[in-house]
Design a protein around this motif. Structure first.
Motif, PDB file in Angstrom:
ATOM      1  N   VAL A   1     -11.243 -10.830   9.553  1.00  0.00           N
ATOM      2  CA  VAL A   1     -10.677 -10.008   8.493  1.00  0.00           C
ATOM      3  C   VAL A   1     -10.723 -10.804   7.193  1.00  0.00           C
ATOM      4  O   VAL A   1     -10.189 -11.905   7.110  1.00  0.00           O
ATOM      5  CB  VAL A   1      -9.225  -9.620   8.821  1.00  0.00           C
ATOM      6  N   VAL A   2     -11.386 -10.256   6.187  1.00  0.00           N
ATOM      7  CA  VAL A   2     -11.494 -10.939   4.902  1.00  0.00           C
ATOM      8  C   VAL A   2     -10.190 -10.750   4.146  1.00  0.00           C
ATOM      9  O   VAL A   2      -9.789  -9.625   3.839  1.00  0.00           O
ATOM     10  CB  VAL A   2     -12.674 -10.381   4.080  1.00  0.00           C
ATOM     11  N   THR A   3      -9.514 -11.834   3.863  1.00  0.00           N
ATOM     12  CA  THR A   3      -8.221 -11.769   3.189  1.00  0.00           C
ATOM     13  C   THR A   3      -8.255 -12.525   1.881  1.00  0.00           C
ATOM     14  O   THR A   3      -8.861 -13.595   1.787  1.00  0.00           O
ATOM     15  CB  THR A   3      -7.092 -12.321   4.079  1.00  0.00           C
TER      16      THR A   3
ATOM     17  N   VAL B   1      -5.204  -5.670   4.707  1.00  0.00           N
ATOM     18  CA  VAL B   1      -5.196  -4.225   4.943  1.00  0.00           C
ATOM     19  C   VAL B   1      -4.589  -3.483   3.754  1.00  0.00           C
ATOM     20  O   VAL B   1      -4.977  -2.352   3.446  1.00  0.00           O
ATOM     21  CB  VAL B   1      -4.410  -3.900   6.236  1.00  0.00           C
ATOM     22  N   ASN B   2      -3.648  -4.122   3.078  1.00  0.00           N
ATOM     23  CA  ASN B   2      -2.977  -3.489   1.942  1.00  0.00           C
ATOM     24  C   ASN B   2      -3.953  -3.253   0.786  1.00  0.00           C
ATOM     25  O   ASN B   2      -4.938  -3.984   0.632  1.00  0.00           O
ATOM     26  CB  ASN B   2      -1.831  -4.373   1.437  1.00  0.00           C
ATOM     27  N   THR B   3      -3.660  -2.272  -0.043  1.00  0.00           N
ATOM     28  CA  THR B   3      -4.489  -1.988  -1.204  1.00  0.00           C
ATOM     29  C   THR B   3      -4.601  -3.210  -2.103  1.00  0.00           C
ATOM     30  O   THR B   3      -3.587  -3.772  -2.531  1.00  0.00           O
ATOM     31  CB  THR B   3      -3.903  -0.813  -2.009  1.00  0.00           C
TER      32      THR B   3
ATOM     33  N   VAL C   1      -2.335  -6.620  -2.110  1.00  0.00           N
ATOM     34  CA  VAL C   1      -0.963  -6.804  -2.609  1.00  0.00           C
ATOM     35  C   VAL C   1      -0.011  -6.854  -1.417  1.00  0.00           C
ATOM     36  O   VAL C   1      -0.032  -5.965  -0.553  1.00  0.00           O
ATOM     37  CB  VAL C   1      -0.571  -5.660  -3.567  1.00  0.00           C
ATOM     38  N   PRO C   2       0.853  -7.867  -1.330  1.00  0.00           N
ATOM     39  CA  PRO C   2       1.664  -8.076  -0.114  1.00  0.00           C
ATOM     40  C   PRO C   2       2.916  -7.214  -0.038  1.00  0.00           C
ATOM     41  O   PRO C   2       4.032  -7.714   0.059  1.00  0.00           O
ATOM     42  CB  PRO C   2       2.023  -9.557  -0.215  1.00  0.00           C
ATOM     43  N   TYR C   3       2.749  -5.891  -0.026  1.00  0.00           N
ATOM     44  CA  TYR C   3       3.907  -5.000  -0.061  1.00  0.00           C
ATOM     45  C   TYR C   3       4.391  -4.578   1.320  1.00  0.00           C
ATOM     46  O   TYR C   3       5.368  -3.844   1.436  1.00  0.00           O
ATOM     47  CB  TYR C   3       3.607  -3.759  -0.910  1.00  0.00           C
TER      48      TYR C   3
ATOM     49  N   LYS D   1       3.145   0.534  -8.786  1.00  0.00           N
ATOM     50  CA  LYS D   1       3.949   1.697  -8.387  1.00  0.00           C
ATOM     51  C   LYS D   1       3.069   2.729  -7.682  1.00  0.00           C
ATOM     52  O   LYS D   1       3.462   3.308  -6.658  1.00  0.00           O
ATOM     53  CB  LYS D   1       4.616   2.318  -9.609  1.00  0.00           C
ATOM     54  N   ALA D   2       1.872   2.926  -8.188  1.00  0.00           N
ATOM     55  CA  ALA D   2       0.982   3.931  -7.621  1.00  0.00           C
ATOM     56  C   ALA D   2       0.562   3.601  -6.193  1.00  0.00           C
ATOM     57  O   ALA D   2       0.365   4.509  -5.374  1.00  0.00           O
ATOM     58  CB  ALA D   2      -0.254   4.089  -8.506  1.00  0.00           C
ATOM     59  N   ILE D   3       0.436   2.308  -5.875  1.00  0.00           N
ATOM     60  CA  ILE D   3       0.003   1.939  -4.516  1.00  0.00           C
ATOM     61  C   ILE D   3       1.181   1.718  -3.574  1.00  0.00           C
ATOM     62  O   ILE D   3       0.984   1.389  -2.400  1.00  0.00           O
ATOM     63  CB  ILE D   3      -0.893   0.682  -4.546  1.00  0.00           C
ATOM     64  N   GLY D   4       2.413   1.873  -4.078  1.00  0.00           N
ATOM     65  CA  GLY D   4       3.582   1.782  -3.210  1.00  0.00           C
ATOM     66  C   GLY D   4       4.245   0.430  -3.161  1.00  0.00           C
ATOM     67  O   GLY D   4       5.144   0.210  -2.344  1.00  0.00           O
TER      68      GLY D   4
END
Length: 399
Positions: free
Chosen positions: A20-22, A218-220, A223-225, A340-343
């Protein structure tokens, strides 16, 4: 060499998984068994094979110290594409320690910043490496993560809680006997070991650190949300503390989560998940800054802070014209809107340039302060459904 002529085709052994490319920068600080690799240096590896080539001349080590186990976990089990490894062996064959706390943490992390384009934002020091200096290692890591990496960057530390007698009873952890080494909001504390099968056991903190990196990918936009809690550890065969196997019952793991400690739970059918979504600052009923309640909250703020440093460092010593000030305000506001748009954020995040932060004394010296006001998106902590029985439906029997 065998003489060849014509055409041929072969089936090669399968890869266990595609890495997984991180974009996250994961750093393990530990010790490698009988390694000749640079003492105290931060070495980037992209596979377990590369790790073996650098640290062990391509051979599987006869034993396994903390760095050896971490490398195998990160690449062969979690499956991320790269990580940095800092060898603390110091020439003392087959031991976990031999390097000072400040050198291992500060110098190694600074070298990553100065010699690469990456910013260490997930830093794991396995329990074994800390040995008798446990509290000192954790305190130094917490200080570094709170804005001291290369003097300016922020990170998030992942550590384990040393196993001690009395922490397990009848296959269950005893929460009252398990305490953290730190109350830092820049650290998460794990307890126990992951049974990987085949006699290999890995400290939970090495697994959790790699899972953070994998989940970030995996996140958009990385970003570590997303919190570390409730993520499947699909390769886990069991959960242990010392030589004892644990039952992984959720109500017991929840008691430890209430103390700000990450463990594992068994959902049945061989499904094992992480349990706990807090930083080490959290304790149920305790006093702490709300920013440090959930790991995802502080990690999103770390992302914002580090991005700001790299985004605007190029304008240092350039004129701060009104246009430049507005450029900073608009760019930061646009990025907050994107988060905000990506949560990652919720509500009405905003960037401001306040008069009270930028008085004549500060401005005359070229000191300019911008303020981001934002609220992170809170994870779903608990869901509940209430049901009520009523006798009304009984009338249908006689209708």
């Amino acid at each position: 060499m065998t003489y060849k002529y014509g055409i041929d085709a072969n089936v090669l052994p399968s890869l266990a998984q595609t890495p997984v490319v991180t974009g996250s920068c994961l750093v393990y600080i530990g010790a490698a068994y009988s390694s000749d690799a640079e003492y105290g240096g931060a070495i980037r590896c992209e596979s377990y094979k590369e790790y073996l080539n650098i640290f062990h001349g391509g051979e599987e080590p006869e034993g396994a110290l903390s760095l050896d186990v971490a490398a195998k976990v990160a690449f062969n089990y979690v499956g991320i594409d790269h990580a940095f490894f800092v060898n603390c062996n110091g020439g003392e064959a087959n031991t976990e320690s031999g390097i000072t706390v400040s050198t291992a943490i500060n110098n190694a992390l600074e070298r990553i910043v100065l010699e690469t384009s990456e910013r260490p934002n997930i830093i794991c020091i396995p329990t074994a490496t800390r040995a008798e200096q446990s509290s000192a290692w954790v305190a130094a890591l917490a200080t570094a993560c709170a804005g001291k990496i290369a003097g300016r960057y922020y990170g998030y530390g992942v550590v384990g809680i040393p196993y001690a007698a009395g922490q397990v009873s009848s296959g269950d952890p005893v929460p009252a006997q398990i305490t953290k080494d730190t109350q830092s909001g820049y650290i998460c504390s794990c307890w126990g070991d992951v049974d990987l099968g085949g006699g290999l056991v890995a400290p939970l903190e090495t697994v959790v650190a790699a899972l953070y990196a994998r989940r970030d990918a995996v996140n958009t936009d990385g970003v570590p949300y997303r919190s570390i809690g409730n993520l499947q550890v699909e390769f886990a065969k069991g959960y242990k503390a010392g030589a004892q196997s644990l039952r992984m019952r959720e109500f017991v793991a929840t008691q430890l989560a209430a103390k700000g400690i990450i463990t594992l739970v068994n959902r049945g059918g061989g499904q094992i998940y992480t349990w706990g979504d807090h930083t080490s600052a959290f304790s149920d009923g305790g006093t702490f800054d709300e920013l440090y309640r959930f790991d995802s909250s502080i990690r999103v703020f770390i992302h914002i802070l580090n991005r700001f440093i790299d985004k605007w460092r190029g304008i240092i010593d350039a004129p701060m014209t009104l246009s430049q000030r507005n450029d900073v305000l608009n760019e930061e506001q646009n990025y907050l809107n994107y988060l905000k748009a990506i949560g990652a954020l919720i509500g009405q995040p905003r960037c401001e340039f306040r008069a009270e932060d930028n008085g004549p004394d500060n401005v005359s010296q070229g000191y300019f302060t911008f303020l981001n006001i934002s609220t992170t998106c809170i994870p779903v902590k608990h869901l509940q459904l209430n049901v009520i029985w009523t006798a009304d439906g009984l009338a249908s029997y006689t209708e």
